[in-house]
Design a protein around this motif. Structure first.
Motif, mmCIF file in Angstrom:
data_model
loop_
_atom_site.group_PDB
_atom_site.id
_atom_site.type_symbol
_atom_site.label_atom_id
_atom_site.label_comp_id
_atom_site.label_asym_id
_atom_site.label_seq_id
_atom_site.Cartn_x
_atom_site.Cartn_y
_atom_site.Cartn_z
ATOM 1 N N TYR A 136 0.837 -1.204 0.000
ATOM 2 C CA TYR A 136 0.000 0.000 0.000
ATOM 3 C C TYR A 136 0.875 1.259 0.000
ATOM 4 C CZ TYR A 136 -3.297 3.561 1.552
ATOM 5 O OH TYR A 136 -4.055 4.703 1.654
ATOM 6 N N GLY A 137 1.956 1.224 0.782
ATOM 7 C CA GLY A 137 2.874 2.352 0.789
ATOM 8 C C GLY A 137 3.492 2.592 -0.576
ATOM 9 N N ALA A 138 3.820 1.499 -1.284
ATOM 10 C CA ALA A 138 4.340 1.637 -2.646
ATOM 11 C C ALA A 138 3.298 2.290 -3.540
ATOM 12 C CB ALA A 138 4.735 0.269 -3.194
ATOM 13 N N THR A 139 2.035 1.907 -3.339
ATOM 14 C CA THR A 139 0.946 2.494 -4.125
ATOM 15 C C THR A 139 0.806 3.985 -3.842
ATOM 16 O OG1 THR A 139 -0.244 0.388 -4.100
ATOM 17 C CG2 THR A 139 -1.520 2.352 -4.616
ATOM 18 N N VAL A 140 0.892 4.344 -2.560
ATOM 19 C CA VAL A 140 0.826 5.759 -2.193
ATOM 20 C C VAL A 140 1.964 6.536 -2.845
ATOM 21 C CG1 VAL A 140 1.014 7.401 -0.284
ATOM 22 C CG2 VAL A 140 -0.362 5.335 -0.013
ATOM 23 N N GLY A 141 3.172 5.978 -2.745
ATOM 24 C CA GLY A 141 4.326 6.654 -3.317
ATOM 25 C C GLY A 141 4.226 6.803 -4.819
ATOM 26 N N ILE A 142 3.810 5.733 -5.497
ATOM 27 C CA ILE A 142 3.704 5.773 -6.958
ATOM 28 C C ILE A 142 2.614 6.746 -7.381
ATOM 29 C CG2 ILE A 142 3.071 4.428 -8.999
ATOM 30 C CD1 ILE A 142 4.375 2.011 -7.656
ATOM 31 N N SER A 143 1.455 6.659 -6.731
ATOM 32 C CA SER A 143 0.326 7.495 -7.136
ATOM 33 C C SER A 143 0.622 8.972 -6.924
ATOM 34 C CB SER A 143 -0.938 7.106 -6.363
ATOM 35 O OG SER A 143 -0.764 7.319 -4.975
ATOM 36 N N THR A 144 1.227 9.293 -5.781
ATOM 37 C CA THR A 144 1.501 10.693 -5.474
ATOM 38 C C THR A 144 2.566 11.276 -6.393
ATOM 39 O OG1 THR A 144 0.918 10.337 -3.155
ATOM 40 C CG2 THR A 144 2.211 12.289 -3.654
ATOM 41 N N ALA A 145 3.591 10.487 -6.687
ATOM 42 C CA ALA A 145 4.726 11.027 -7.421
ATOM 43 C C ALA A 145 4.665 10.801 -8.927
ATOM 44 C CB ALA A 145 6.013 10.434 -6.865
ATOM 45 N N THR A 146 3.901 9.814 -9.390
ATOM 46 C CA THR A 146 3.784 9.632 -10.839
ATOM 47 C C THR A 146 2.657 10.463 -11.422
ATOM 48 O OG1 THR A 146 2.335 7.704 -10.550
ATOM 49 C CG2 THR A 146 4.702 7.289 -10.821
ATOM 50 N N GLY A 147 1.876 11.102 -10.570
ATOM 51 C CA GLY A 147 0.811 11.961 -11.069
ATOM 52 C C GLY A 147 1.299 12.984 -12.086
ATOM 53 N N PRO A 148 2.397 13.712 -11.780
ATOM 54 C CA PRO A 148 2.882 14.682 -12.754
ATOM 55 C C PRO A 148 3.245 14.067 -14.096
ATOM 56 C CG PRO A 148 3.816 15.134 -10.601
ATOM 57 C CD PRO A 148 3.095 13.823 -10.486
ATOM 58 N N LEU A 149 3.856 12.872 -14.089
ATOM 59 C CA LEU A 149 4.226 12.231 -15.355
ATOM 60 C C LEU A 149 2.990 11.834 -16.151
ATOM 61 C CD1 LEU A 149 6.216 10.982 -17.335
ATOM 62 C CD2 LEU A 149 6.244 8.918 -15.912
ATOM 63 N N LEU A 150 2.031 11.193 -15.483
ATOM 64 C CA LEU A 150 0.813 10.777 -16.185
ATOM 65 C C LEU A 150 0.039 11.995 -16.675
ATOM 66 C CD1 LEU A 150 -0.385 7.883 -13.842
ATOM 67 C CD2 LEU A 150 0.839 7.712 -16.007
ATOM 68 N N GLY A 151 -0.013 13.034 -15.857
ATOM 69 C CA GLY A 151 -0.678 14.264 -16.287
ATOM 70 C C GLY A 151 0.008 14.870 -17.493
ATOM 71 N N GLY A 152 1.342 14.854 -17.475
ATOM 72 C CA GLY A 152 2.089 15.389 -18.604
ATOM 73 C C GLY A 152 1.844 14.616 -19.882
ATOM 74 N N ILE A 153 1.758 13.297 -19.775
ATOM 75 C CA ILE A 153 1.477 12.470 -20.952
ATOM 76 C C ILE A 153 0.097 12.796 -21.521
ATOM 77 C CG2 ILE A 153 1.033 10.104 -21.706
ATOM 78 C CD1 ILE A 153 3.199 9.203 -19.743
ATOM 79 N N LEU A 154 -0.893 12.922 -20.651
ATOM 80 C CA LEU A 154 -2.252 13.219 -21.111
ATOM 81 C C LEU A 154 -2.326 14.587 -21.782
ATOM 82 C CD1 LEU A 154 -4.282 11.832 -18.067
ATOM 83 C CD2 LEU A 154 -4.236 10.884 -20.382
ATOM 84 N N ILE A 155 -1.646 15.570 -21.198
ATOM 85 C CA ILE A 155 -1.668 16.914 -21.784
ATOM 86 C C ILE A 155 -0.934 16.920 -23.121
ATOM 87 C CG2 ILE A 155 -0.845 19.290 -21.470
ATOM 88 C CD1 ILE A 155 -1.448 18.944 -18.488
#
Length: 498
Positions: A147-166
Motif C-alpha cells: 500500500y505504501g508503494a501504491t501511495v508513493g507511486i500514485s503521489t509522485a507519478t501523477g505529474p508524469l501521467l498528467g504530462g502524458i495526457l496533456i
C-alpha cells in the motif's frame, strides 16, 4: 472470510489478495488526484483564467475535503459495513471526476474538486480498515508495504501521467483528460469491488453517532490557518492574519466539545482512547508534519519547471518520475525493514528525504537551464528513496495497537491528520513561493528558482519536526521494550498482531 492465521486455505487466500488488489486500485486512483493536477495548473490557468489563489484551492481544497471526510466515513464503514461505504465513495469519485473535467470556470472546478475530495475521503478509510481486517502479523506489514508503494507511486507519478495526457490532447483542453481518465478506471473498479470485497454483518460497531460539531470545529480551525496563506497570493495588504486567533479559539472549543461528547457517551471525532495510545499519538504527529512538508513540493516544483525553465508538462513530469521509481522500490521493502528496525526506519527515511530536498534547494538556487532539471531529477530520486520508507512504516506503527473493530475510525483519523497537514502545507509552501516570486523577477529561472528555494526551506523545517518526533518515539519504544524484557527490534512485529 478466513483469517490469514491458522490452517492454509488457498481459496480464501486468493480471495483476500483479490480484494486487496481492488483496494489498491481504488486507493491509487484517489491518491493520484492529489498530484496529477499539478502539471495541469499552467493549462488550467490559461484556459480558465485562474488566479494563484484559485490554483491553491484546486490543489489544497481537494486534500482538505479528503481529510475532513475520513473520520465520519471510517465510522460509517465500521458500523454499517465497509463494502457499501467503499462502493459509495468510489461511485461519487467517478461522478465528480467527470464534473471536474467538464468545468467551465476556475470556481466551478474548485467546488467540484472539493466534492471529489469528499468522495475520496469516504473511500480511503475503508481501504485501510480492509487491510487491517484481511491481514495479520507479518502479512499485514507486507500488505501495508505494498500500500505504501501504491501511495508513493500514485503521489509522485501523477505529474508524469498528467504530462502524458496533456501532450496527447494538447495544452488547451488536455487538462480535462487529467480528471476524465478516472471515469473508465472507476467504472471498471465498481463491479470488481461488488464481487471481491468481503461481505460483512451490519451494525458491528454500535450506533453511528457522527460528531458533526467536532468535525465543523476541525474544519473551522484548519480554514483559519489556511485562508491567510491563500490570501497572501492577492497581496500582503489583503492577508487576514487575524484568522489565526479564530483558529486558536476553534481548537479550544474543539477540546471542550470533545470532552463533553465523550462524557455524554457520544462518539467524538478524536476519541481519548486513541490520544492516550502513544503509538497512535506519536505516529499522527509524524504523519501530519511529514505530509505538510513534502506535498507542497510538487505544486511549486512543477511551476518552477514549466514557467521558470520553460519545460513542457510531459518533461516536467519526467523530472519528477525518479522520485516515484525510487519511492516504489524502497516502499516495497519497507515492511521487512520496519519489522527489523521499527521506528528507526522512519527516522532514516526522513533524513534521506531531507538530504534530497537540500540537494534540490542548492540546485535551483545555483544552476540554470536544462542542467538544473537534470540535477533536480537526481536529487528527487534520493528524496523518493527516503519517502518510500516513511509513509507505510509510519502507518503500520501508528495503527499497531488499535483494535480491528476501530480500524476504520483510527485509520480515518490518521489519514485526516495527514491530509490536513498536506492541505496546510500546500497553502504555506505555495504562498511563500508566490510571495517570493511577486517580490521580484530577478534571479535564476526568471525568479522561479529563488521562489522554489524559499518554499523548500519551509519544507525542510516541517521535515525537521517529523524527524524530532520520530526519534523521540523510537527512543520511547526502545525503553518500553527494555522494560518488558523484549528485544527492541521485535516490538513492531509483536504489536502488529494485536
Amino acid at each position: 472470510m478466513t483469517s490469514s492465521v491458522g490452517a492454509p486455505d488457498p481459496d480464501a487466500d486468493r480471495a483476500r489478495w483479490r480484494a486487496f488488489a481492488v483496494c489498491l486500485g481504488a486507493g491509487f486512483m484517489t491518491l493520484l488526484d492529489v498530484s496529477i493536477v499539478n502539471v495541469a495548473l499552467p493549462s488550467i490557468e490559461a484556459s480558465l483564467g485562474a488566479r494563484p489563489s484559485d490554483l491553491q484551492w484546486i490543489v489544497a481544497g481537494y486534500t482538505l475535503a479528503f481529510g475532513l471526510a475520513l473520520v465520519p466515513a471510517g465510522r460509517v464503514g465500521d458500523v454499517l459495513g465497509r463494502r457499501g461505504a467503499f462502493v459509495a465513495g468510489l461511485v461519487g469519485f467517478v461522478v465528480f471526476s467527470a464534473a471536474c473535467g467538464l468545468a467551465t470556470s476556475a470556481g466551478m472546478l474548485a467546488v467540484m474538486r472539493l466534492l471529489q475530495g469528499v468522495s475520496a475521503g469516504v473511500l480511503n478509510p475503508q481501504v485501510i480498515a480492509l487491510i487491517q481486517q484481511l491481514f495479520r502479523g507479518p502479512e499485514r506489514g507486507r500488505a501495508f508495504g505494498l500500500y505504501g508503494a501504491t501511495v508513493g507511486i500514485s503521489t509522485a507519478t501523477g505529474p508524469l501521467l498528467g504530462g502524458i495526457l496533456i501532450a496527447l490532447f494538447g495544452p488547451g483542453e488536455g487538462w480535462r483528460s487529467v480528471f476524465l481518465v478516472n471515469v473508465p478506471i472507476g467504472a471498471a473498479l465498481v463491479p470488481l469491488a461488488l464481487r471481491y470485497l468481503p461481505r460483512e454483518e451490519r451494525g458491528r460497531g454500535g450506533r453511528l453517532g457522527i460528531d458533526v460539531v467536532g468535525l465543523g470545529l476541525i474544519g473551522a480551525s484548519v480554514l483559519c490557518v489556511m485562508l491567510p496563506f491563500v490570501s497572501t497570493a492577492g497581496g500582503p495588504d489583503r492577508t487576514p492574519w487575524w484568522l489565526f486567533a479564530g483558529g486558536l479559539l476553534s481548537v479550544v472549543l474543539l477540546v471542550l466539545w470533545e470532552r463533553r461528547t465523550e462524557r455524554a457517551g457520544g462518539s467524538p471525532v478524536i476519541p481519548s482512547a486513541l490520544i492516550r495510545t502513544p503509538s497512535f499519538s506519536f505516529g499522527a504527529v509524524v504523519g501530519t508534519s511529514y505530509f505538510a512538508g513534502f506535498t507542497g513540493i510538487f505544486l511549486a516544483g512543477t511551476l518552477y519547471l514549466q514557467a521558470g525553465l520553460g519545460l513542457t508538462a510531459l518533461h516536467a513530469g519526467l523530472v519528477q518520475t525518479p522520485f516515484a521509481l525510487l519511492g516504489a522500490l524502497s516502499a516495497a521493502r519497507s515492511g521487512s525493514l520496519m519489522q527489523r528496525f521499527g521506528r528507526w526506519t522512519v527516522v532514516a527515511g526522513v533524513v534521506v528525504m531531507a538530504v534530497g530536498i537540500v540537494g534540490v534547494d542548492v540546485t535551483v538556487a545555483s544552476v540554470e537551464g536544462p542542467r538544473a532539471a537534470v540535477a533536480m531529477a537526481a536529487w528527487m530520486a534520493l528524496a523518493g528513496l527516503g519517502n518510500g520508507v516513511v509513509i507505510s512504516p509510519n502507518q503500520t506503527l501508528t495503527l499497531a495497537d488499535v483494535p480491528v473493530s476501530q480500524g476504520g475510525t483510527a485509520g480515518g483519523l490518521l489519514q485526516t491528520t495527514q491530509r490536513i497537514g498536506a492541505s496546510v502545507g500546500v497553502a504555506v509552501v505555495t504562498s511563500v513561493f508566490f510571495a517570493t516570486l511577486a517580490g521580484g523577477r530577478g534571479g535564476l529561472a526568471d525568479g522561479y528558482g529563488p521562489a522554489l528555494s524559499v518554499g523548500l526551506r519551509v519544507t525542510l523545517a516541517l521535515l525537521a519536526v517529523a524527524f524530532v518526533v520520530s526519534v523521540v518515539d523510537a527512543l520511547r519504544r526502545r525503553q518500553d521494550a527494555v522494560s518488558e524484557g523484549a528485544p527492541p527490534p521485535a516490538s513492531p512485529s509483536r504489536s502488529a498482531d494485536r
